[in-house]
Design an enzyme around this catalytic site. Structure first.
Site, PDB file in Angstrom:
ATOM      1  N   LYS A  93       8.077   0.513   0.743  1.00 56.95           N
ATOM      2  CA  LYS A  93       9.314   0.666  -0.022  1.00 56.95           C
ATOM      3  C   LYS A  93       9.086   1.743  -1.082  1.00 56.95           C
ATOM      4  O   LYS A  93       8.482   1.504  -2.122  1.00 56.95           O
ATOM      5  CB  LYS A  93       9.762  -0.635  -0.700  1.00 56.95           C
ATOM      6  CG  LYS A  93      11.232  -0.531  -1.088  1.00 56.95           C
ATOM      7  CD  LYS A  93      11.625  -1.269  -2.337  1.00 56.95           C
ATOM      8  CE  LYS A  93      11.249  -0.654  -3.630  1.00 56.95           C
ATOM      9  NZ  LYS A  93      11.910   0.621  -3.975  1.00 56.95           N
ATOM     10  N   CYS A  97       0.476   9.670 -13.919  1.00 56.56           N
ATOM     11  CA  CYS A  97      -0.153   8.506 -14.548  1.00 56.56           C
ATOM     12  C   CYS A  97      -1.424   8.890 -15.283  1.00 56.56           C
ATOM     13  O   CYS A  97      -1.785   8.283 -16.272  1.00 56.56           O
ATOM     14  CB  CYS A  97      -0.450   7.450 -13.495  1.00 56.56           C
ATOM     15  SG  CYS A  97      -1.451   8.068 -12.148  1.00 56.56           S
TER      16      CYS A  97
HETATM   17  P1  NAD Z   1       8.558   1.440 -11.644  1.00 55.93           P
HETATM   18  O1  NAD Z   1       7.640   0.341 -12.040  1.00 55.93           O
HETATM   19  O2  NAD Z   1       9.874   1.527 -12.304  1.00 55.93           O
HETATM   20  O3  NAD Z   1       8.857   1.434 -10.080  1.00 55.93           O
HETATM   21  C1  NAD Z   1       7.829   1.543  -9.114  1.00 55.93           C
HETATM   22  C2  NAD Z   1       8.314   0.944  -7.795  1.00 55.93           C
HETATM   23  O4  NAD Z   1       8.523  -0.451  -7.991  1.00 55.93           O
HETATM   24  C3  NAD Z   1       9.633   1.501  -7.289  1.00 55.93           C
HETATM   25  O5  NAD Z   1       9.592   1.587  -5.875  1.00 55.93           O
HETATM   26  C4  NAD Z   1      10.641   0.444  -7.712  1.00 55.93           C
HETATM   27  O6  NAD Z   1      11.799   0.416  -6.910  1.00 55.93           O
HETATM   28  C5  NAD Z   1       9.822  -0.826  -7.532  1.00 55.93           C
HETATM   29  N1  NAD Z   1      10.249  -1.981  -8.329  1.00 55.93           N
HETATM   30  C6  NAD Z   1      10.898  -1.999  -9.509  1.00 55.93           C
HETATM   31  N2  NAD Z   1      11.116  -3.279  -9.915  1.00 55.93           N
HETATM   32  C7  NAD Z   1      10.582  -4.088  -8.972  1.00 55.93           C
HETATM   33  C8  NAD Z   1      10.470  -5.499  -8.821  1.00 55.93           C
HETATM   34  N3  NAD Z   1      10.955  -6.339  -9.725  1.00 55.93           N
HETATM   35  N4  NAD Z   1       9.848  -5.973  -7.731  1.00 55.93           N
HETATM   36  C9  NAD Z   1       9.326  -5.138  -6.809  1.00 55.93           C
HETATM   37  N5  NAD Z   1       9.410  -3.785  -6.883  1.00 55.93           N
HETATM   38  C10 NAD Z   1      10.021  -3.264  -7.963  1.00 55.93           C
HETATM   39  O7  NAD Z   1       7.707   2.790 -11.871  1.00 55.93           O
HETATM   40  P2  NAD Z   1       8.214   4.296 -11.742  1.00 55.93           P
HETATM   41  O8  NAD Z   1       9.055   4.573 -12.943  1.00 55.93           O
HETATM   42  O9  NAD Z   1       8.754   4.542 -10.378  1.00 55.93           O
HETATM   43  O10 NAD Z   1       6.812   5.097 -11.833  1.00 55.93           O
HETATM   44  C11 NAD Z   1       6.241   5.496 -13.025  1.00 55.93           C
HETATM   45  C12 NAD Z   1       5.070   4.596 -13.407  1.00 55.93           C
HETATM   46  O11 NAD Z   1       4.118   4.562 -12.353  1.00 55.93           O
HETATM   47  C13 NAD Z   1       4.319   5.106 -14.614  1.00 55.93           C
HETATM   48  O12 NAD Z   1       4.072   4.054 -15.511  1.00 55.93           O
HETATM   49  C14 NAD Z   1       3.015   5.625 -14.031  1.00 55.93           C
HETATM   50  O13 NAD Z   1       1.932   5.623 -14.923  1.00 55.93           O
HETATM   51  C15 NAD Z   1       2.803   4.721 -12.873  1.00 55.93           C
HETATM   52  N6  NAD Z   1       1.913   5.349 -11.885  1.00 55.93           N
HETATM   53  C16 NAD Z   1       0.612   4.899 -11.779  1.00 55.93           C
HETATM   54  C17 NAD Z   1      -0.261   5.513 -10.876  1.00 55.93           C
HETATM   55  C18 NAD Z   1      -1.687   5.065 -10.742  1.00 55.93           C
HETATM   56  O14 NAD Z   1      -2.368   5.548  -9.840  1.00 55.93           O
HETATM   57  N7  NAD Z   1      -2.205   4.184 -11.583  1.00 55.93           N
HETATM   58  C19 NAD Z   1       0.206   6.558 -10.074  1.00 55.93           C
HETATM   59  C20 NAD Z   1       1.533   6.977 -10.195  1.00 55.93           C
HETATM   60  C21 NAD Z   1       2.381   6.359 -11.104  1.00 55.93           C
END
Ligand code: NAD
Length: 491
Positions: A175, A284
């Site tokens: 997803k 990130c």
């Molecule tokens: P997000 O948490 O808003 O969303 C990430 C994913 O989770 C999306 O596909 C979203 O639709 C889904 N999601 C949202 N709510 C959910 C729920 N309740 N249940 C299941 N799935 C759900 O994050 P974002 O804004 O898309 O990405 C940015 C964040 O990702 C930043 O905090 C960044 O640091 C982090 N990130 C971390 C890494 C790493 O390797 N550690 C890499 C890339 C991004």
């Protein structure tokens, strides 16, 4: 306008509700695609398909060498369509085409690396302490895996999950983020072309609150691998507790880049820019927290400001562009709010701090590269992830002081430092409490080495052999070759 659907049990399907979503180019807010918008019922269908394919043994009992060949074939198809994939990623995220091409090369490399591991799942023979017995440990695929990815590096993050899970023999339901699904859809098309059997690779589209939440809660999913924000990570943990499913979490970070006075000044300066500003800081591992030793602080800040003021903003498809827009209006507002907080906290704004005035950039979600100095450990702008083109600079005197400050955040994803002193390199690389530490470099990762966070930056590891093992369960198989009665009970 591109029209795309979900992929369930080998079929391209519309959402059961018939709903769709327009995908927006953050450079000019134009619709570039219309995709199906799934909800909980669609996610249930995809999980059912993945469950059947796993339980029937279609994929887990395919020999590792054959699984590896298919995964390798997918890697080659990604290489074949590299330019198309890179353009899609740039249209969807706004990042520069050069960054997107780099991402696609990395994605192809991930598939090839894990293709090579698929038939190297050797297990272990144990020396049993009991006579005439044998004991061995095998690693088996964990089962049905839900893979939830973010918007900032859409295909790169998805590939870190897809490739090892498939190599281990798991079936998957992906997803992607609802705002950047296009390259994950394209790679699913390539998986179909490569010849994966129905049910092995499934794709659901839609927001986290419905199909995402369903995948995290589902009793039929054995593992959920999530990359995204810390708050969402907490929700995933709670939802996954329903059936104690395995979880892997890659969350945010606040990543220090420490510049000692004995560093190579020009290389360190360049690393600060690359470390903090890839994809307009929406990364990130952004080294947005820069700590500079007192002796070179003023000269360093001056040089950094001069380069930040020269950065060319524009369309990611224009080869002259060095930085694209932010992902959305909401995200732009979040970055603006952090800049306001930083000023209120007393940080000194050196450049940026607003949207660009150029008429050419008014349709996109642009923000100027922004530099704050005079920052202190207590400030929110220093402690929290901003996820935008904002660099904060702190001044420090001693190694002890900077180590304590760098380790003071609740997250521990990655850190870097620049020095020529070998003893300091040894001390600091052990002392920093982060999942990755870069010495005289920044923002480097590759398929062969593990990636993941200390503290609230996550659970588990992606990439490397550890990233493969996440998708396996260990089983101990014990055999008695000369069984004898113990006669403990009623003999
Ligand atoms: P997000 O948490 O808003 O969303 C990430 C994913 O989770 C999306 O596909 C979203 O639709 C889904 N999601 C949202 N709510 C959910 C729920 N309740 N249940 C299941 N799935 C759900 O994050 P974002 O804004 O898309 O990405 C940015 C964040 O990702 C930043 O905090 C960044 O640091 C982090 N990130 C971390 C890494 C790493 O390797 N550690 C890499 C890339 C991004």
């Amino acid at each position: 306008m591109i029209n795309k659907k979900m992929f369930v049990n080998g079929q391209w399907t519309e959402a059961l509700s018939g709903k769709t979503r327009d995908i927006i180019n953050p450079f000019n807010r134009e619709s570039i695609a219309r995709v199906s918008e799934g909800d909980r019922e669609d996610a249930k269908g995809a999980v059912k398909a993945a469950r059947q394919a796993f339980d029937a043994g279609v994929w887990p009992y395919t020999p590792g060498s054959e699984r590896g060949e298919l995964i390798h074939a997918l890697g080659r198809l990604i290489e074949r369509d590299r330019q198309e994939l890179a353009e899609l990623e740039t249209l969807d995220t706004g990042k520069t085409i050069e960054e997107s091409r780099w991402d696609m090369d990395a994605v192809a490399g991930i598939f090839k690396y894990y293709a090579g591991l698929a038939d190297k799942n050797h297990g272990e023979a144990i020396e049993s302490p009991l006579p005439e017995t044998s004991s061995r440990v095998v690693r088996e695929p964990v089962g049905v895996c839900a893979q939830i990815s973010p918007w900032n590096y859409p295909l790169l993050q998805a590939s870190w999950k897809m490739a090892p899970a498939l190599a281990a023999g798991c079936t998957i339901v992906m997803k992607p983020s609802s705002i950047t699904p296009l390259t994950t859809i394209k790679v699913t098309e390539l998986a179909e072309e490569a010849g994966f059997l129905p049910g092995v690779v499934n794709l659901v589209l839609g927001p986290g609150s419905s199909p995402g939440a369903e995948l995290a809660e589902s009793l039929e999913v054995d593992l959920v691998s999530f990359t995204g924000g810390i708050e969402t990570g907490r929700k995933i943990m709670q939802a996954a507790s329903k059936n104690i499913k395995k979880i892997a979490l890659e969350l945010g970070g606040k990543n220090p880049n420490i510049i000692f006075a004995d560093a190579d000044f020009d290389l360190a300066l360049d690393s600060v820019l690359c470390g903090a500003l890839f994809h307009a800081g929406q990364i990130c591992s952004a080294g947005a927290r820069v700590l500079v030793q007192d002796k070179i602080h003023d000269r360093f800040v001056q040089a950094l400001q001069a380069r930040m003021e020269r950065i060319r903003l524009g369309s990611g498809l224009d080869p002259e562009t060095e930085m694209g827009p932010l992902i959305s209006r909401e995200h732009l507002a979040k970055v603006e709010e952090y800049v306001r907080i930083a000023r209120d906290e007393g940080a000194l704004l050196r450049c940026g701090g607003e949207r660009p005035s150029s008429p050419k950039l008014q349709d996109g979600f642009f923000y100027l590269p922004t530099l704050f100095t005079g920052c202190e450990n207590r400030m929110r702008i220093v402690q929290e992830e901003v996820f935008g083109p904002v660099i904060t600079v702190e001044r420090f005197q001693s190694e002890e002081e900077v180590l304590t400050r760098a380790n003071s955040t609740v997250t521990g994803l990655s850190a870097g430092f620049w020095t020529r002193d070998p003893d300091r390199i040894h001390r600091l690389s052990r002392g920093l409490r982060f999942g990755t530490v870069w010495v005289n470099d920044f923002n480097i990762y590759f398929a062969q080495a593990p990636w993941g966070g200390y503290k609230q930056s996550g659970l588990g590891r992606e990439l490397g052999r550890a990233g493969f093992e996440e998708y396996t369960e260990q089983k101990h198989i014990y055999q008695n070759h000369d069984p004898r009665a113990a006669n403990w009970f009623g003999a």
